[in-house]
Design a protein around this motif. Structure first.
Motif, PDB file in Angstrom:
ATOM      1  N   SER A  34       0.832  -1.209   0.000  1.00  0.00           N
ATOM      2  CA  SER A  34       0.000   0.000   0.000  1.00  0.00           C
ATOM      3  C   SER A  34       0.864   1.256   0.000  1.00  0.00           C
ATOM      4  O   SER A  34       0.526   2.248  -0.664  1.00  0.00           O
ATOM      5  CB  SER A  34      -0.933   0.002   1.218  1.00  0.00           C
ATOM      6  N   LYS A  35       1.967   1.251   0.715  1.00  0.00           N
ATOM      7  CA  LYS A  35       2.839   2.427   0.765  1.00  0.00           C
ATOM      8  C   LYS A  35       3.508   2.644  -0.577  1.00  0.00           C
ATOM      9  O   LYS A  35       3.554   3.767  -1.089  1.00  0.00           O
ATOM     10  CB  LYS A  35       3.883   2.252   1.867  1.00  0.00           C
ATOM     11  N   ARG A  92       0.535  -0.847   9.351  1.00  0.00           N
ATOM     12  CA  ARG A  92       0.510  -1.394   7.995  1.00  0.00           C
ATOM     13  C   ARG A  92       0.828  -0.352   6.934  1.00  0.00           C
ATOM     14  O   ARG A  92       1.602  -0.608   6.003  1.00  0.00           O
ATOM     15  CB  ARG A  92      -0.879  -1.982   7.733  1.00  0.00           C
ATOM     16  N   ASP A  93       0.242   0.840   7.061  1.00  0.00           N
ATOM     17  CA  ASP A  93       0.301   1.814   5.970  1.00  0.00           C
ATOM     18  C   ASP A  93       1.234   2.989   6.237  1.00  0.00           C
ATOM     19  O   ASP A  93       1.235   3.954   5.464  1.00  0.00           O
ATOM     20  CB  ASP A  93      -1.104   2.363   5.686  1.00  0.00           C
ATOM     21  N   THR A 145       4.569   9.255   4.281  1.00  0.00           N
ATOM     22  CA  THR A 145       3.268   8.576   4.198  1.00  0.00           C
ATOM     23  C   THR A 145       2.152   9.374   4.866  1.00  0.00           C
ATOM     24  O   THR A 145       0.990   9.237   4.497  1.00  0.00           O
ATOM     25  CB  THR A 145       3.347   7.184   4.842  1.00  0.00           C
ATOM     26  N   LEU A 156      -3.490   6.573   3.006  1.00  0.00           N
ATOM     27  CA  LEU A 156      -2.633   5.858   3.943  1.00  0.00           C
ATOM     28  C   LEU A 156      -2.928   6.238   5.389  1.00  0.00           C
ATOM     29  O   LEU A 156      -2.638   5.474   6.315  1.00  0.00           O
ATOM     30  CB  LEU A 156      -1.153   6.114   3.630  1.00  0.00           C
ATOM     31  N   SER A 215      -6.172  -0.002   1.698  1.00  0.00           N
ATOM     32  CA  SER A 215      -5.620   1.273   1.249  1.00  0.00           C
ATOM     33  C   SER A 215      -5.245   1.250  -0.223  1.00  0.00           C
ATOM     34  O   SER A 215      -5.238   2.287  -0.877  1.00  0.00           O
ATOM     35  CB  SER A 215      -4.390   1.634   2.095  1.00  0.00           C
ATOM     36  N   CYS A 216      -4.933   0.088  -0.747  1.00  0.00           N
ATOM     37  CA  CYS A 216      -4.545   0.011  -2.161  1.00  0.00           C
ATOM     38  C   CYS A 216      -5.693   0.431  -3.074  1.00  0.00           C
ATOM     39  O   CYS A 216      -5.490   1.092  -4.100  1.00  0.00           O
ATOM     40  CB  CYS A 216      -4.099  -1.408  -2.502  1.00  0.00           C
ATOM     41  N   CYS A 225      -4.217  -6.259   3.965  1.00  0.00           N
ATOM     42  CA  CYS A 225      -5.517  -6.019   4.583  1.00  0.00           C
ATOM     43  C   CYS A 225      -6.347  -7.302   4.711  1.00  0.00           C
ATOM     44  O   CYS A 225      -7.441  -7.287   5.280  1.00  0.00           O
ATOM     45  CB  CYS A 225      -6.300  -4.978   3.788  1.00  0.00           C
TER      46      CYS A 225
END
Length: 894
Positions: free
Chosen positions: A52-53, A596-597, A605, A611, A841-842, A877
């Motif tokens: 995601s990042k 996670r993000d 970020t 994010l 988040s993706c 996720c």
């Protein structure tokens, strides 16, 4: 014209600037300047996938927060004045107090060429080894463990071993969140060939969602667990005696200590807080699966006994000969994009370049001759914790911090702040303003990802290029150039006359081969004659790359180790007492780690709305029993204190935490919350071998803040609230959401919060206050009639949701008269579906969307993926989606 501008339509192959997986990225700049990224399908580390990042990198490329020119004393300066001042103040300190009176603190965010030049300048020409890196906080124990066992800092395996293993042991590593691309490769092997997965972690993290065995051991008992495994291997006849006899030494001592430390499975289970059955199952899995990889990360390293933990793991692999062969080996996964590259150039204070050592006088002379360095450092320097202590007590007079934010990330961060205030002269070179830059006497603006040009090395020893795809912004400069410019001004002249990073890299490669004769495994001498064009076109490759030899990707498989006798060392280790123990004043154990993000202190970020959407507030995780014992409910504001400082965070109650333990994310800085930095609480106690601080086991006290009111400010403005017991902020489309709270009475809270409402004309501002003076609402529209700002304040628990207001802020659409009055309620005048908190988040998929899909019949991850795409990219996720699916099934059954 800039060549980058000429090629804006083309994709540029580069490498992700986040974790040590080292994913390949294809970046493109559109004609309007918008940056888009996708995974490089040809890069062997990620094969086209991004987490995601990484997928959101294109959304981090704006200039907001960037500093585009040098500053001296907080005021704009030109480069010559700033560099002259830095060179003069460092030279004066050295002349008056000696070379050890100055220091560098650098970062795994630097490229190899930056790292090399900084290391060369400090150790070779200033004459001190006072140069350390934030990698000291994440990988130093691995380095020390590798050197004790192998003779050199070597990761033997490659990522393909995760896919070829029959057993993968993930210990001290929330791989699903921290290295999600590797985790997906492990899961793919599990589904394709039945690979067994064991997770060893005090918390039930997302990584434990798809495993065969989760060992939720007591924090700090890793040595006991792996000593027990070593003893079990010996008892069960699983030791490869021929390998041990031919290629190792010290086995008898190691097994004697391990057997005394962990004589029975029952003692191990009792000491680790585990069941006998689970410990026995783990030992049997390791014994019966020949192809076994043990993947470890910060949960092992960030400890006052981290080096011993690393060697306890390595001992088990040496005993079974499971090292350097396909699907086997101990595997350290690094936290930063170039932590490995920094280790290669000697970026740690106790190392020399090219894997040479201060313990070996011949190495010191060798590096001095290669560099033609007249003032070569002769001993190791100050490690990170000691370095900042020295800055605080006056031993270090001039300190240069490069590409890192120690005011937030270092343990006992309050003392670090005090040290920077006390230090005579502080230089910071960085991409953007951070909590640390406010202490800078001189700020030097450095190039960021997309502008930088150089090499990085990932966790499997694979070198990859970071290539620029954007023109340099403003007056910023590459780190290697800034360092070289200062070095020349200090009289080091020709030694730092570099024209480009390719020339630096060739020198670095030549040093790795200099008088090597195969004694050091780190040898990339074949790249010492790389042309500029070949450097630009460099394809990802593993080291070593010696001249005239085709090296294997895996190392140590032939049984030869870079030690004086060519044998690996078993290191006897025993379970030691804890660095600090809980007591009546501090009864809980605090653990810290990643979300996670988010990445590090959120400088990059935190600027991306999607994010921030999954975890917008600083939160401390507690077990239900611990929360109940303290009168804490979900969402309460908690006061957290250790022997080093305090912080505040909202309470999240979860069975993922064991009783007596708590978890606080590491990311929250003063840019995003009032007092939520984990570094304020963390212990400066360090491992005696690696100097790595204890960040995973800190005695903690948690009490309830008697909050009486809360508020939310939705605004376009970038603010820094002051005067509040608690505040945090979340980046959203079009601006920011500030969450406020305090222990004052609600009417006093209203007075505090109103100070932050922008002054608008009467015809632009709407206000409401109830008769008791406990509830306040204000909203304002701009000249075009679009909402510009809204403030809602209420007694605790009475604040309405603000989803509609956030949507309005992002849309900037003019409002009808009816809608303007509805602003004061915070609710849309017409029904408006809310996506809820973002889970994926993706693809920006919220919890409400997922719950609706489950209610409509999507009863599996595959069905959710087909319907909403959620969980189909990096997969981090998926555990949360699975929990939503399970909750939907329970609700349907009721």
């Amino acid at each position: 014209m800039n060549t980058i501008a000429n090629e804006q339509a083309a994709e540029v192959r580069t490498t992700c600037p986040y974790c040590g997986v080292g994913c390949g990225v294809l970046a493109r700049v559109a004609s309007d300047g918008e940056v888009s990224v996708r995974g490089d399908p040809d890069h062997p580390a990620n094969r086209g996938r991004l987490c995601s990042k990484g997928a959101a990198l294109g959304e981090t490329m704006g200039l907001e927060g960037r500093v585009l020119h040098p500053e001296v004393g907080g005021k704009r300066a030109d480069w010559d004045a700033a560099l002259d001042l830095v060179a003069r103040r460092f030279s004066e300190a050295i002349a008056e107090h000696g070379p050890d009176s100055v220091a560098f603190y650098i970062s795994g965010q630097l490229l190899t060429e930056d790292y090399y030049v900084a290391n060369k300048m400090m150790k070779g020409f200033i004459g001190s080894a006072n140069i350390d890196t934030n990698s000291r906080l994440c990988m130093a124990s691995s380095v020390a463990g590798h050197r004790r066992a192998f003779g050199e800092d070597v990761v033997p395996g490659v990522y393909e071993d995760f896919e070829e293993a029959d057993l993968v042991v993930l210990t001290g590593s929330n791989t699903a969140w921290c290295h999600p691309i590797l985790y997906q490769r492990i899961l793919a092997a599990r589904h394709a060939r039945g690979t067994k997965i064991v997770v060893i972690d005090p918390r039930r993290t997302a990584t434990a969602d798809e495993c065969d065995l989760h060992l939720a051991l007591d924090p700090g008992t890793d040595v006991l667990l792996f000593n027990g495994l070593l003893a079990h291997l010996a008892r069960s006849g699983a030791v490869d005696e021929s390998y041990v006899a031919a290629h190792t030494c010290g086995f008898d001592s190691a097994i004697q200590v391990a057997s005394a430390d962990a004589p029975t499975v029952e003692k191990v289970a009792a000491g680790c807080g585990l069941t006998v059955a689970d410990v026995r199952l783990f030992y049997e899995l390791f014994t019966t699966h020949e192809r076994a990889v043990t993947v470890y990360s910060q949960g092992v390293n960030q400890s006052a006994h981290g080096t011993d933990k690393v060697n306890a793991i390595i001992n088990c692999h040496l005993a079974t000969g499971r090292i350097g062969k396909p699907g086997t080996g101990p595997f350290s996964v690094t936290g930063q994009p170039n932590a490995m590259g920094g280790r290669e150039v000697g970026g740690l204070a106790n190392q020399l370049a090219a894997h040479m050592s201060f313990e070996n006088p011949a190495d010191i002379e060798r590096v001095a001759r290669f560099w033609n360095a007249p003032k070569m450092a002769r001993k190791g320097g100050l490690k990170a914790v000691d370095l900042f202590q020295a800055a605080g007590d006056g031993r270090v007079k001039a300190l240069w911090i490069m590409g890192t934010n120690p005011v937030v990330s270092m343990p006992d961060a309050g003392r670090v702040r005090a040290a920077l205030k006390a230090c005579d002269f502080v230089v910071v070179s960085d991409v953007a303003r951070t909590d640390t830059t406010r202490y800078a006497d001189v700020f030097l603006p450095a190039a960021g990802w997309g502008e930088k040009d150089g090499m990085v090395t990932n966790s499997e020893r694979r070198l990859s290029r970071q290539r620029p795809f954007m023109p340099i912004a403003g007056e910023v400069r590459a780190d290697w150039r800034i360092i070289s410019d200062v070095a020349r001004r200090m009289g080091f002249g020709e030694a730092f006359d570099y024209a480009n990073p390719a020339r630096i890299f060739r020198e670095h490669a030549a040093l790795s081969a200099f008088e090597n004769a195969g004694e050091r495994l780190f040898d990339i001498g074949a790249l010492a004659t790389l042309s500029d064009a070949s450097y630009q076109a460099f394809e990802p490759r593993h080291w070593p790359m010696p001249i005239g030899h085709e090296a294997n990707e895996r190392l140590l498989g032939d049984g030869w180790f870079p030690t004086p006798d060519g044998r690996a060392r078993f290191v006897p280790v025993r379970q030691e007492g804890f660095a600090q123990t809980t007591d009546a004043a501090y009864p809980l154990v605090l653990n810290t780690g990643r979300l996670r993000d988010q990445w590090h202190t959120m400088t990059r970020t935190g600027a991306v709305p999607r994010l921030m959407a999954n975890a917008p507030d600083p939160v401390i995780d507690l077990h239900p029993l611990d929360a109940a014992a303290r009168g804490l409910s979900e969402g309460d504001l908690a006061h957290l204190s250790t022997r080093y400082g305090f912080a505040r965070a909202k309470v999240r109650i979860t069975n993922a935490q064991r009783p007596g333990q708590a978890f606080l994310p590491m990311h929250w800085s003063g840019h995003f919350a009032g007092a939520a930095a984990a570094g304020q609480l963390a212990s400066p106690v360090t491992d005696p071998y690696s100097g790595q601080p204890e960040l995973k086991q800190v005695p903690l006290r948690v009490t309830r803040e008697q909050t009486a009111w809360e508020g939310v400010l939705v605004t376009r403005r970038d603010l820094r609230p002051t005067g509040f017991v608690h505040w945090s902020r979340q980046r959203v489309s079009g601006g920011w959401v500030y969450r406020l709270g305090g222990t004052e009475t609600p009417d006093q809270g209203i007075l505090l919060a109103r100070k932050f409402v922008e002054v608008f004309r009467p015809d632009q501002l709407l206000e409401y206050r109830d008769r008791k003076g406990l509830t306040y609402r204000a909203a304002a529209v701009d000249e075009a009639g679009a909402m510009a700002e809204a403030l809602l304040v209420a007694p605790l628990g009475q604040l309405p949701a603000c989803d509609w207001l956030v949507l309005l802020l992002g849309s900037r659409q003019p409002l009808a008269a009816m809608d303007r009055h509805a602003l004061l309620s915070g609710r849309s005048p017409s029904p408006m579906p809310s996506v809820g908190r973002i889970v994926c988040s993706c693809f920006n998929v919220g919890v409400n969307q997922l719950a609706s899909a489950v209610a409509s019949g999507c009863g599996s991850l595959e069905a959710i993926g087909k319907t909403l795409n959620a969980g189909t990219n990096c997969g981090s996720c998926r555990p949360e989606i699975r929990a939503i699916i399970d909750a939907g099934r329970v609700q349907a059954a009721e």
